[in-house]
Design an enzyme around this catalytic site. Structure first.
Site, mmCIF file in Angstrom:
data_model
loop_
_atom_site.group_PDB
_atom_site.id
_atom_site.type_symbol
_atom_site.label_atom_id
_atom_site.label_comp_id
_atom_site.label_asym_id
_atom_site.label_seq_id
_atom_site.Cartn_x
_atom_site.Cartn_y
_atom_site.Cartn_z
ATOM 1 C CB THR B 143 1.617 -0.652 0.576
ATOM 2 O OG1 THR B 143 1.142 -0.142 1.828
ATOM 3 C CG2 THR B 143 2.341 0.452 -0.187
ATOM 4 C CG ASP B 144 0.261 -6.183 1.193
ATOM 5 O OD1 ASP B 144 -0.599 -6.019 0.282
ATOM 6 O OD2 ASP B 144 1.179 -7.020 1.133
ATOM 7 C CB CYS B 145 1.131 -1.508 5.814
ATOM 8 S SG CYS B 145 2.483 -0.996 4.742
ATOM 9 C CE1 TYR B 146 0.359 3.819 6.688
ATOM 10 C CE2 TYR B 146 2.409 3.117 5.648
ATOM 11 C CZ TYR B 146 1.735 3.638 6.744
ATOM 12 O OH TYR B 146 2.428 3.972 7.867
#
Lengths: 149, 391
Positions: B143-146
């Site tokens: 994901t963008d954050c992970y």
């Protein structure tokens, strides 16, 4: 004369496994016997756990007779081991033990392992939930427990 | 039950006595004779706490852990394995839950019957407690954050940010005695059952068992502090499948499997002696859990309850050859726990050998250990903040 009882694990080479070895063994040496387990592998090798009962001299003569035929003898007591630190004395192993070598002591509530009664059938090794019962073969302890035991 | 009590104590008073090293503590086994000889009122005056214990396979158990983030980039671990045993990753980024009965991913299960189930979630828990490192593998979908997709690392127990034993259902109050009326050998979670009722397998530690000593949950609820796996744990409520309204004996003891506990505790304080991975031939993996619950003797009624003996406990005999797998709610009568302990029971016409699953020696050891903890003043009682319904 007092009778002795020997429990033996026998390995028959293929050329012997078709012969009436046990029949001759007990006839020639005047022994009583009890077959606890017997099987023939796909390669025609035979394996048997056999109890022989007679006086000491007869038993020894019988074992000599087997050796002369090329039958390999391993005393059964060395075959099944209990890893004492691992056993939790739950008692589940007593469910299938055919010779009652494993039985619950009703007072101490511990599982007794009477080696002299063990026929080395190996049922307990797959039944024991914590794998405290192990089978020792020529290649060392079978069952993956050896390390840390 | 609502008669005025002659003895009244509070948990706070008992805790004061524990802190001063003055509390009188008996194991549930010792309490049987104490109540018999003194009577319940005197016993309630004399005794402050009764300790119980059980060590038995408890399938509804597991480990809630936080693995911490690896070196950047960070990961949302959606698939997680410990020593190839799958854990549930549908929680926050690096939280996961490992269930005790989850087998290793490449286990042949019952394809070669009966399967051996050599390694599973319970074994991972035991290995961690033995100080062994376990191999953690995780996959993320990015994901963008992970953004990280994979992570692989060896963990010892202390390497986890947190490792909480979290067991949704433990310490069953009463349990079936399993027999098999069919004509072939079957392999169950109660162990192997020979045909034609040749053996009867039973669990629980009888008079030592926690929930037989407080059959109506008068003192056990959310906040009760317990011995769990050799460390400290807590009751956090009723367990799953908790049955609050079972049929009972005159003494109030349930006649069927009924009450259960949900418990948790910090795995880092526990010992491998009291948490053992187990394998049931033909059935699967599980975890044997050691639990001890201290019962405060608040009045003569609690003294009476904790005076329970093996002869008072009635266990239902259930056929696992046909009835259990087919959901037939029927039993073949009851036998007392004392009968089960004797090595043989009568079921119908035949004499049947009994086979225990619960370790009595370890159950007693747990009750004795908990007794020592309380006597030494290191373990005080937790007061239930919310009671578990049982009547």
């Amino acid at each position: 004369m007092s009778k002795t009882k020997e429990t033996l694990c026998l390995t028959f080479p293929p050329e012997v496994s078709g012969q009436p070895v046990v029949c001759n063994l007990v006839r020639i040496n005047d022994l009583d016997f009890n077959i606890l387990k017997a099987r023939i592998s796909p390669k025609q090798e035979g394996q048997m756990t056999l109890e022989i009962i007679g006086d000491r001299k007869q038993c020894r003569a019988g074992m000599r007779y087997l050796k002369e035929l090329g039958v390999k003898i391993t005393p059964v007591a060395q075959k099944i081991q209990r890893i004492e630190d691992s056993c939790v004395h739950c008692g589940l192993c007593t469910a299938l033990c055919p010779t009652k070598a494993l039985r619950m002591d009703l007072n101490s509530r511990e599982v007794l392992f009477l080696r002299e009664k063990c026929s080395a059938c190996g049922l307990c090794t797959s039944l024991c939930p914590v794998r405290a019962m192990v089978l020792e073969t020529e290649n060392g302890i079978w069952e993956a427990i050896a390390e840390g035991a | 039950m609502n008669k005025p009590k002659m003895v009244k104590k509070t948990i706070r008073e008992i805790n004061d006595r524990i802190s001063k090293g003055q509390a009188v503590v008996l194991t549930a086994r010792e309490m049987i004779d104490a109540v018999k000889s003194m009577g319940k009122v005197v016993a309630a005056r004399e005794v402050d706490v009764v300790t119980t214990g059980t060590f038995s396979p408890m399938c509804s158990s597991g480990l809630l852990f936080n693995m911490g983030q690896p070196e950047p980039p960070l990961i949302k671990a959606s698939k997680v394995w410990l020593n190839d045993v799958p854990a549930y990753g549908g929680l926050a980024a690096v939280d996961a839950f490992l269930g005790a009965t989850e087998p290793s991913e490449d286990d042949p299960l019952n394809k070669v019957y009966p399967g051996r189930f050599n390694y599973g979630g319970g074994h991972v828990i035991e290995d961690l407690l033995k100080g062994e490192k376990v191999h953690l593998r995780a996959l993320g979908y990015g994901t963008d954050c992970y953004p990280r997709r994979t992570m692989e690392r060896d963990y010892a127990l202390e390497d986890f940010r947190s490792a909480e034993l979290l067991n949704p259902r433990n310490a069953y109050q009463n349990y079936n005695c399993a027999v098999n009326f069919s004509d072939k050998l079957i392999y169950t979670y109660m162990g192997p059952l020979k045909p034609r009722c040749a053996n009867a397998n039973y669990a629980t530690s009888g008079a030592l068992s926690p929930l037989f000593n407080d059959p109506f949950f008068r003192t056990i609820g959310l906040g009760t502090k317990i011995f769990l796996g050799g460390g400290i744990g807590w009751v956090i409520g009723a367990g799953t499948q908790h049955n609050p309204k079972p049929l009972r004996t005159e003494r109030g003891l349930p006649l069927t499997p009924s009450g259960t506990l949900m418990v948790k505790g910090d795995l880092k304080g526990m010992q491998s002696r009291y948490l053992r991975g187990v394998s049931f031939l033909g059935y699967g993996c599980s975890l044997s859990v050691g639990i001890g619950v201290p019962i405060p003797i608040l009045d003569e009624e609690m003294a009476w309850f904790t005076g329970v003996s093996d002869g008072d406990i009635m266990i239902p005999v259930v056929d696992y050859g046909h009835d259990y797998p087919n959901g037939v709610a029927r039993n073949h009568g009851h036998v007392s726990y004392a009968d089960l302990r004797s090595g043989a029971i009568r079921v119908g016409e035949r004499e049947t050998a009994t086979v225990p699953l619960t370790s009595y020696t370890l159950s007693l050891e747990i009750a004795q250990t908990l007794k020592q903890w309380i006597e030494s003043g290191t373990f005080t009682l937790g007061e239930a903040q919310e009671h578990i319904f049982s009547e």
